[in-house]
Motif scaffolding. Sequence first.
Motif, PDB file in Angstrom:
ATOM      1  N   LEU A  44       0.826  -1.208   0.000  1.00 13.58           N
ATOM      2  CA  LEU A  44       0.000   0.000   0.000  1.00 13.58           C
ATOM      3  C   LEU A  44       0.861   1.259   0.000  1.00 13.58           C
ATOM      4  N   GLY A  45       2.008   1.176   0.654  1.00 12.26           N
ATOM      5  CA  GLY A  45       2.884   2.340   0.722  1.00 12.26           C
ATOM      6  C   GLY A  45       3.427   2.771  -0.623  1.00 12.26           C
ATOM      7  N   CYS A  46       3.326   1.913  -1.622  1.00 14.13           N
ATOM      8  CA  CYS A  46       3.805   2.266  -2.960  1.00 14.13           C
ATOM      9  C   CYS A  46       2.801   3.118  -3.732  1.00 14.13           C
ATOM     10  N   PHE A  47       1.542   3.090  -3.297  1.00 12.26           N
ATOM     11  CA  PHE A  47       0.490   3.803  -4.036  1.00 12.26           C
ATOM     12  C   PHE A  47       0.355   5.226  -3.482  1.00 12.26           C
ATOM     13  N   ILE A  48       1.335   6.042  -3.754  1.00 14.96           N
ATOM     14  CA  ILE A  48       1.392   7.367  -3.149  1.00 14.96           C
ATOM     15  C   ILE A  48       0.341   8.320  -3.717  1.00 14.96           C
ATOM     16  N   ASN A  49      -0.255   7.982  -4.853  1.00 13.52           N
ATOM     17  CA  ASN A  49      -1.278   8.837  -5.452  1.00 13.52           C
ATOM     18  C   ASN A  49      -2.694   8.398  -5.106  1.00 13.52           C
ATOM     19  N   LEU A  50      -2.819   7.422  -4.243  1.00  9.21           N
ATOM     20  CA  LEU A  50      -4.128   6.866  -3.921  1.00  9.21           C
ATOM     21  C   LEU A  50      -4.975   7.894  -3.164  1.00  9.21           C
ATOM     22  N   THR A  51      -6.217   8.082  -3.643  1.00  9.23           N
ATOM     23  CA  THR A  51      -7.156   8.996  -2.976  1.00  9.23           C
ATOM     24  C   THR A  51      -8.330   8.256  -2.348  1.00  9.23           C
ATOM     25  N   GLU A  52      -8.656   7.078  -2.856  1.00  7.59           N
ATOM     26  CA  GLU A  52      -9.748   6.271  -2.298  1.00  7.59           C
ATOM     27  C   GLU A  52      -9.282   4.839  -2.130  1.00  7.59           C
ATOM     28  N   LEU A  53      -9.579   4.276  -0.933  1.00  5.70           N
ATOM     29  CA  LEU A  53      -9.210   2.891  -0.642  1.00  5.70           C
ATOM     30  C   LEU A  53     -10.387   2.220   0.054  1.00  5.70           C
ATOM     31  N   HIS A  54     -10.834   1.107  -0.524  1.00  2.88           N
ATOM     32  CA  HIS A  54     -11.962   0.349   0.019  1.00  2.88           C
ATOM     33  C   HIS A  54     -11.457  -1.039   0.432  1.00  2.88           C
ATOM     34  N   LEU A  55     -11.422  -1.264   1.727  1.00  5.72           N
ATOM     35  CA  LEU A  55     -11.013  -2.555   2.286  1.00  5.72           C
ATOM     36  C   LEU A  55     -12.154  -3.194   3.066  1.00  5.72           C
ATOM     37  N   ASN A  56     -13.365  -2.815   2.777  1.00  2.40           N
ATOM     38  CA  ASN A  56     -14.515  -3.373   3.484  1.00  2.40           C
ATOM     39  C   ASN A  56     -14.745  -4.828   3.089  1.00  2.40           C
ATOM     40  N   LYS A  95      -2.226  11.407   0.119  1.00  5.50           N
ATOM     41  CA  LYS A  95      -3.309  12.006  -0.660  1.00  5.50           C
ATOM     42  C   LYS A  95      -4.659  11.328  -0.428  1.00  5.50           C
ATOM     43  N   LEU A  96      -4.704  10.349   0.440  1.00  5.56           N
ATOM     44  CA  LEU A  96      -5.938   9.588   0.651  1.00  5.56           C
ATOM     45  C   LEU A  96      -7.004  10.468   1.293  1.00  5.56           C
ATOM     46  N   THR A  97      -8.198  10.497   0.685  1.00  6.86           N
ATOM     47  CA  THR A  97      -9.313  11.282   1.217  1.00  6.86           C
ATOM     48  C   THR A  97     -10.459  10.415   1.730  1.00  6.86           C
ATOM     49  N   THR A  98     -10.583   9.178   1.216  1.00  6.80           N
ATOM     50  CA  THR A  98     -11.672   8.286   1.627  1.00  6.80           C
ATOM     51  C   THR A  98     -11.094   6.922   1.974  1.00  6.80           C
ATOM     52  N   LEU A  99     -11.436   6.437   3.184  1.00  6.72           N
ATOM     53  CA  LEU A  99     -10.974   5.124   3.639  1.00  6.72           C
ATOM     54  C   LEU A  99     -12.159   4.370   4.214  1.00  6.72           C
ATOM     55  N   ASP A 100     -12.462   3.236   3.609  1.00  5.19           N
ATOM     56  CA  ASP A 100     -13.586   2.395   4.035  1.00  5.19           C
ATOM     57  C   ASP A 100     -13.038   1.070   4.540  1.00  5.19           C
ATOM     58  N   ILE A 101     -13.163   0.837   5.863  1.00  5.43           N
ATOM     59  CA  ILE A 101     -12.713  -0.429   6.466  1.00  5.43           C
ATOM     60  C   ILE A 101     -13.898  -1.075   7.186  1.00  5.43           C
ATOM     61  N   SER A 102     -15.072  -0.855   6.711  1.00  2.00           N
ATOM     62  CA  SER A 102     -16.269  -1.394   7.359  1.00  2.00           C
ATOM     63  C   SER A 102     -16.407  -2.887   7.098  1.00  2.00           C
ATOM     64  N   ASN A 103     -17.291  -3.527   7.901  1.00  2.00           N
ATOM     65  CA  ASN A 103     -17.614  -4.951   7.734  1.00  2.00           C
ATOM     66  C   ASN A 103     -16.371  -5.831   7.791  1.00  2.00           C
ATOM     67  N   ASN A 104     -15.532  -5.571   8.774  1.00  2.00           N
ATOM     68  CA  ASN A 104     -14.412  -6.450   9.068  1.00  2.00           C
ATOM     69  C   ASN A 104     -14.617  -7.026  10.467  1.00  2.00           C
ATOM     70  N   GLN A 108      -4.879  14.266   4.598  1.00  2.00           N
ATOM     71  CA  GLN A 108      -5.957  14.733   3.723  1.00  2.00           C
ATOM     72  C   GLN A 108      -7.243  13.924   3.883  1.00  2.00           C
ATOM     73  N   LEU A 109      -7.271  12.970   4.792  1.00  2.00           N
ATOM     74  CA  LEU A 109      -8.445  12.107   4.940  1.00  2.00           C
ATOM     75  C   LEU A 109      -9.645  12.905   5.424  1.00  2.00           C
ATOM     76  N   ASN A 119      -8.346  17.140   8.582  1.00  2.00           N
ATOM     77  CA  ASN A 119      -9.390  17.397   7.582  1.00  2.00           C
ATOM     78  C   ASN A 119     -10.548  16.411   7.661  1.00  2.00           C
ATOM     79  N   LEU A 120     -10.598  15.599   8.713  1.00  2.00           N
ATOM     80  CA  LEU A 120     -11.674  14.622   8.830  1.00  2.00           C
ATOM     81  C   LEU A 120     -13.000  15.334   9.061  1.00  2.00           C
TER      82      LEU A 120
END
Length: 370
Positions: free
Chosen positions: A69-81, A98-107, A122-123, A146-147
């Motif tokens: 994940l650390g390689c994806f420096i341009n990532l703005t949205e990540l869904h791990l639900n 640069k990540l603005t949206t992080l979804d870790i629901s339903n784990n 920037q989240l 910025n949350l």
Amino acid sequence: MKLYWLVIWAGTPFLNPVTADCNITSQTVACEESGKNLFNISLNLFQNITKLSLKNNNITLEDHDKEILGCFINLTELHLNENNITVLNNNSFYNLKKLTTLDISNNRISTVHKAAFAGLNQLSVLNLSYNMIAQLDSDTFTSLENLSVLNLQHNFLKYFHIKSSFRLIKIVLAENPWICSCDLLDLHIWLTASNVILENENNTRCTLPNMEKISIKMAPIQPADCKIKKTPLENTSTPAVNLRSSALTVLTLNNITGNNGTHAELPLVGKSWTFLAGVLGFVLGTTFLIFTAVKCPAWYHYLISYRHRRLEENDSEMFEQEFSADMSPSPSSTSSEEPTVIFKKVHAFGDEEDGFIEDKYIDIYVNEKH
């Protein structure tokens, strides 16, 4: 649709073939890796990805996944639900600046470490709903400047200690077993004093008896009542607790910055002083007991030796009569010899008075015999 790419993106060549379902436009690179029964994040992805969906897999987010994940420096949205994540360790998403949206629901997340979201400057949207979180500190989100949206719906939260400086636009707290007591006071005050929107408020209720239909925002929690309840506990503190509190106060004051910008040098009360005082008290007490045990017999004999009194005038006359009676010859005595009485001067006194009445009869009797 499977795409196999050999592309040059923003002047950076990528020689590895891409086997993910990605949609590339002029501004975004969105890859869909959902429902593929993945146990780890795939290596065959563009490093220029901006949106990545990994939902409905078996990812646990171990150290290997965090490195990828650390390689994806341009990532703005990540869904791990809908994965198998149980713990969010510190710095799990550190390089995703640069990540603005992080979804870790339903784990199955039960533990969230304090620095789990460090680096996500920037989240703005964080979804932790439908997990197993029972304890959560608001300091976990302090670095997220910025949350604006936080979703904690359907967890095991009973309390949530939150600071008044915490800023959000919307929060979701429904379907948690909230206990509307003094431990929920800071959250109650924050919800009523701030402009935050409590989404799904009708399902954000207390679990205490007779309060099941009351929203936590409308719960009758009074600050005055909570202070009254805490006062008896503070008054019944033991001396040891008070000593510890005093030591902690001194330690805290030592960190206060002085007027000149330097730390004020204040004396610290360490454990060595307490130990030294205890040893000194033990030595003094033991010495006193030994001294008392040794000196008691001497004091006793000293007092016994002075158990006498001054002779009175009538006492000398009585002694003279008794002495005369003792010296008179016995009727039954057949001897014609007169008994001889020899007096020996045992103690010689000086010219000074010794405090006793002198018995002159003895001296007169001795002179007559000689």
